[in-house]
Design an enzyme around this catalytic site. Structure first.
Site, mmCIF file in Angstrom:
data_model
loop_
_atom_site.group_PDB
_atom_site.id
_atom_site.type_symbol
_atom_site.label_atom_id
_atom_site.label_comp_id
_atom_site.label_asym_id
_atom_site.label_seq_id
_atom_site.Cartn_x
_atom_site.Cartn_y
_atom_site.Cartn_z
ATOM 1 C CD GLU A 34 -2.648 1.565 0.211
ATOM 2 O OE1 GLU A 34 -2.498 2.667 -0.351
ATOM 3 O OE2 GLU A 34 -3.484 0.703 -0.155
ATOM 4 N N GLY A 39 -6.830 0.842 4.294
ATOM 5 C CA GLY A 39 -8.259 1.131 4.179
ATOM 6 C C GLY A 39 -8.637 1.682 2.824
ATOM 7 N N GLY A 40 -7.645 2.178 2.071
ATOM 8 C CA GLY A 40 -7.893 2.649 0.718
ATOM 9 C C GLY A 40 -8.828 3.833 0.624
ATOM 10 C CE LYS A 51 -21.781 6.786 1.904
ATOM 11 N NZ LYS A 51 -21.043 7.121 0.668
ATOM 12 N N GLY A 114 3.901 -0.795 -5.654
ATOM 13 C CA GLY A 114 4.242 -2.069 -6.258
ATOM 14 C C GLY A 114 4.132 -2.022 -7.771
ATOM 15 N N GLY A 198 -24.345 14.282 -11.699
ATOM 16 C CA GLY A 198 -25.519 13.952 -10.896
ATOM 17 C C GLY A 198 -25.570 12.498 -10.481
ATOM 18 N NE ARG A 289 -13.549 6.676 -7.394
ATOM 19 C CZ ARG A 289 -12.935 7.487 -6.551
ATOM 20 N NH1 ARG A 289 -13.430 8.682 -6.263
ATOM 21 N NH2 ARG A 289 -11.805 7.121 -5.968
ATOM 22 C CG HIS A 474 -46.394 -1.382 14.950
ATOM 23 N ND1 HIS A 474 -46.537 -0.644 13.799
ATOM 24 C CD2 HIS A 474 -47.116 -0.749 15.920
ATOM 25 C CE1 HIS A 474 -47.324 0.394 14.042
ATOM 26 N NE2 HIS A 474 -47.690 0.344 15.326
#
Length: 488
Positions: A34, A39-40, A51, A114, A198, A289, A474
């Site tokens: 990495e 976690g990328g 989020k 790499g 969009g 992307r 409920h």
């Protein structure tokens, strides 16, 4: 002495660390390479930070309207600097979990870039970063910033992901024109944000900035928002965004971006043969992307990597539009080199990437994968949330299928009413003869949590009667699932 492994994974995002854990548990000697943070994109520049900020923005929106619930407070203040601190705490906590996971499974972590020399050999060029240096478990890692070295493996799995694409628009390099990566780090809030694109990323940032009281303008080249999802979801979201004050320009193409005399950003668009100039303080480019394949293959020029020409003298697999081509087992055109996640195109979602990588590892181990890759849910974390899985009614019509479709309005759901949720619905499509569930689209609170019920139903071939036979508690949002399938 050259270190040798059963599996070397390039990229430690959801696909990479999922594959590393799975391989290690199957007794494979495994290493991960990495060059940024564990976690990328998902953890550091995508799902989790977006989020986290969305959650804060939604809380801010709710607090501003809490008087309708009998709660009175002083005027709330949104502090982006504090939100950014919280975001970093969340990332750090989850990154620590990934580090522990890899360490527990004895996965070696190499920090660096790499480059694949052949189908069994990788050269690592070390890149020291604070985030990785603290967690690296590689032999001698962190001791020689300039040193390159080779490692070998029976199999290689490419999980390098993707990065924001920048279309060739005049003025796109002006200050204030940013990608999602940059906007997620911003310590202040634009009062006027124009979003080019969009799709999912654009719509989530539109929700954030609307919740914070900013003016939002969306410019989409296609004829509707969320063009790859159900048409009714697109229409409902557009109506809701406009109701909250957003300007929506669909079927519009950006011509140029420039600065005004007052230093504002001016974006000229062509919409229905009419030139319009829109003014903003910041512009988010969320127009797709691109796969991360730079420096991935020895001897591949940028042109070869970009267009995907097969280079017979080097380990460069076949590509299409820059994405790596793979077979049903996620193996590329070169034996023993696999790829999964955004770098192969298709559904660019973290959970899809993880499932694909796990499938690849199972193939290497001679096992039959357990997960059903034909059923991948899609989620959009707008307010209200949007989720979809399986086919839409329009897709069923195009395929010539004989189906039935029902729709339950969440305005009749008790939990939605008592919590003053916005308009929403649950729509379900099923085969008219077998009664098996084929698809579902949801726009309502907690849609992203509830869509898995339909994913499971489609994967297991459940009928609407079987889904309706389950007793739901409920009052809950999930009652909408039972009410919807009971309409068949």
């Amino acid at each position: 002495m050259q270190e040798t492994y059963d599996l070397i994974i390039i990229g430690a995002g959801p696909a990479g660390y999922t594959a590393a854990e799975a391989a290690a548990k199957r007794g494979m000697k495994t290493a991960v390479i990495e060059n940024r943070s564990l976690g990328g994109t998902c953890l550091n520049r995508g799902c989790i930070p977006t989020k986290t900020i969305l959650h804060s923005a939604d809380l801010f929106r709710e607090i501003k309207s809490c008087s309708s619930f009998g709660i009175h407070t002083d005027e709330p203040v949104f502090c982006m600097e504090k939100v950014q601190e919280h975001k970093q705490e969340v990332i750090a906590q989850l990154a620590s979990g990934i580090t522990s996971l890899l360490k527990k499974n004895k996965v070696t972590v190499y920090e660096g870039t790499g480059t694949i020399l052949d189908n069994h050999t990788i050269r690592i060029r070390k890149v020291l970063t604070e985030a990785l240096s603290a967690n690296s478990s590689a032999p001698g890692a962190g001791t020689d910033p300039a040193g390159d070295f080779l490692i070998a493996a029976k199999n290689i799995l490419i999980c390098t992901g993707s990065a924001p694409a920048m279309p060739p628009i005049p003025g796109i390099d002006l200050p204030g024109v940013v990608t999602s990566d940059t906007l997620l780090e911003k310590q202040t809030v634009y009062k006027r944000l124009l979003i080019i694109g969009g799709g999912v990323i654009g719509m989530e940032f539109a929700s954030i900035y609307q919740a914070l009281g900013s003016e939002v303008i969306v410019v989409e080249a296609l004829d509707r928002l969320l063009a790859n999802m159900d048409k009714e979801l697109s229409q409902s979201l557009k109506m809701l965004l406009k109701k909250r004050g957003a300007q929506i320009h669909t079927g519009a193409k950006v011509q140029e971006i420039r600065r005004s005399e007052s230093n504002a950003l001016l974006c000229t668009i062509l919409e229905k043969d009419t030139l319009l100039t829109l003014e903003a303080d910041g512009i988010l480019v969320a127009a797709g992307r691109r796969p991360c394949t730079e420096q991935l293959f020895e001897g591949a020029s940028p042109a070869e990597t970009g267009c995907g020409d097969f280079h017979a003298d080097h380990a460069v697999p076949r590509m299409e539009r820059g994405y790596l081509c793979v077979n049903e087992h996620f193996e590329t055109s070169i034996p023993h080199i696999y790829a999964a996640g955004d770098v192969i195109g298709g559904i660019q979602l973290a959970h899809a990437a993880s499932a694909e990588a796990l499938h690849a590892v199972c193939h290497m181990a001679g096992e039959t994968p357990a997960e059903d890759l034909s059923v991948i849910p899609s989620c959009v974390y707008t307010s209200p949330e949007i989720a979809s899985v399986g086919i839409t009614p329009d897709e069923a019509k195009r395929q010539g299928l004989h189906v039935r479709t029902v729709k339950y309005p969440m305005s009749a759901n008790g939990k939605s009413v008592l919590s003053a949720q916005e308009r929403g619905f649950v729509k379900v499509t099923a085969d008219a003869e077998s009664q098996k569930i084929l698809g579902a689209q949801m726009m309502c609170a907690r849609a992203t949590d509830m869509i898995s019920a339909f994913s499971q139903a489609i994967s297991l071939g459940l009928t609407w009667e079987q889904m309706a036979s389950v007793v739901y508690p409920h009052p809950t949002f999930s009652e909408g699932i039972k009410e919807a399938v009971a309409l068949f």
